[in-house]
Design a protein around this motif. Structure first.
Motif, PDB file in Angstrom:
ATOM      1  N   HIS A  94      15.475  50.314  -3.724  1.00 54.56           N
ATOM      2  CA  HIS A  94      15.265  49.536  -2.508  1.00 54.56           C
ATOM      3  C   HIS A  94      13.791  49.448  -2.164  1.00 54.56           C
ATOM      4  O   HIS A  94      13.296  48.383  -1.789  1.00 54.56           O
ATOM      5  CB  HIS A  94      16.008  50.163  -1.327  1.00 54.56           C
ATOM      6  CG  HIS A  94      17.477  49.948  -1.368  1.00 54.56           C
ATOM      7  ND1 HIS A  94      18.342  50.676  -0.597  1.00 54.56           N
ATOM      8  CD2 HIS A  94      18.243  49.083  -2.061  1.00 54.56           C
ATOM      9  CE1 HIS A  94      19.562  50.280  -0.832  1.00 54.56           C
ATOM     10  NE2 HIS A  94      19.539  49.322  -1.715  1.00 54.56           N
ATOM     11  N   LEU A  95      13.090  50.543  -2.303  1.00 55.86           N
ATOM     12  CA  LEU A  95      11.670  50.566  -1.979  1.00 55.86           C
ATOM     13  C   LEU A  95      10.882  49.670  -2.926  1.00 55.86           C
ATOM     14  O   LEU A  95       9.997  48.925  -2.506  1.00 55.86           O
ATOM     15  CB  LEU A  95      11.134  51.997  -2.029  1.00 55.86           C
ATOM     16  CG  LEU A  95       9.716  52.207  -1.553  1.00 55.86           C
ATOM     17  CD1 LEU A  95       9.571  51.779  -0.100  1.00 55.86           C
ATOM     18  CD2 LEU A  95       9.331  53.659  -1.710  1.00 55.86           C
ATOM     19  N   THR A 141      11.609  46.033  -2.090  1.00 52.80           N
ATOM     20  CA  THR A 141      10.956  45.728  -0.813  1.00 52.80           C
ATOM     21  C   THR A 141       9.466  45.485  -1.005  1.00 52.80           C
ATOM     22  O   THR A 141       8.916  44.513  -0.484  1.00 52.80           O
ATOM     23  CB  THR A 141      11.173  46.887   0.174  1.00 52.80           C
ATOM     24  OG1 THR A 141      12.566  47.077   0.374  1.00 52.80           O
ATOM     25  CG2 THR A 141      10.507  46.608   1.501  1.00 52.80           C
ATOM     26  N   VAL A 173      10.168  45.972   8.175  1.00 45.62           N
ATOM     27  CA  VAL A 173      10.887  46.095   6.900  1.00 45.62           C
ATOM     28  C   VAL A 173      11.088  47.559   6.535  1.00 45.62           C
ATOM     29  O   VAL A 173      12.168  47.950   6.080  1.00 45.62           O
ATOM     30  CB  VAL A 173      10.143  45.334   5.787  1.00 45.62           C
ATOM     31  CG1 VAL A 173      10.672  45.697   4.420  1.00 45.62           C
ATOM     32  CG2 VAL A 173      10.267  43.845   6.020  1.00 45.62           C
ATOM     33  N   PHE A 174      10.085  48.396   6.740  1.00 44.04           N
ATOM     34  CA  PHE A 174      10.231  49.804   6.389  1.00 44.04           C
ATOM     35  C   PHE A 174      11.090  50.584   7.383  1.00 44.04           C
ATOM     36  O   PHE A 174      11.532  51.685   7.079  1.00 44.04           O
ATOM     37  CB  PHE A 174       8.875  50.471   6.192  1.00 44.04           C
ATOM     38  CG  PHE A 174       8.274  50.139   4.862  1.00 44.04           C
ATOM     39  CD1 PHE A 174       8.876  50.564   3.699  1.00 44.04           C
ATOM     40  CD2 PHE A 174       7.125  49.376   4.771  1.00 44.04           C
ATOM     41  CE1 PHE A 174       8.344  50.252   2.465  1.00 44.04           C
ATOM     42  CE2 PHE A 174       6.586  49.059   3.547  1.00 44.04           C
ATOM     43  CZ  PHE A 174       7.195  49.496   2.389  1.00 44.04           C
ATOM     44  N   GLU A 208      14.721  49.103   5.939  1.00 42.53           N
ATOM     45  CA  GLU A 208      14.989  49.392   4.523  1.00 42.53           C
ATOM     46  C   GLU A 208      15.863  50.622   4.279  1.00 42.53           C
ATOM     47  O   GLU A 208      16.774  50.569   3.465  1.00 42.53           O
ATOM     48  CB  GLU A 208      13.654  49.497   3.780  1.00 42.53           C
ATOM     49  CG  GLU A 208      13.771  49.703   2.297  1.00 42.53           C
ATOM     50  CD  GLU A 208      13.734  51.150   1.922  1.00 42.53           C
ATOM     51  OE1 GLU A 208      14.350  51.490   0.913  1.00 42.53           O
ATOM     52  OE2 GLU A 208      13.124  51.941   2.637  1.00 42.53           O
TER      53      GLU A 208
END
Length: 57
Positions: free
Chosen positions: A6-7, A10, A37-38, A41
């Motif tokens: 995911h990171l 992203t 977003v973070f 996420e």
């Protein structure tokens, strides 16, 4: 997908968008985008804790 996946996705999507915003002088919008977003996420990983959350057809 796990946290590292995911990171990575992203960052891959966020990098060109934030770069374009910074180049146009929109530092605050770029910072809010990255912050937002973070924050969102990690919520995607909650499905790993529940085994029946993914349906296989």
């Amino acid at each position: 997908m796990y946290r590292h996946g995911h990171l990575g996705i992203t960052l891959l999507i966020l990098a060109p968008i934030s770069y374009a915003l910074v180049q146009n002088g929109q530092f605050v919008i770029a910072g809010l985008l990255v912050f937002g977003v973070f924050i969102i996420e990690p919520l995607l990983d909650i499905t790993i804790e529940y085994p029946d959350s993914h349906t296989v057809v």
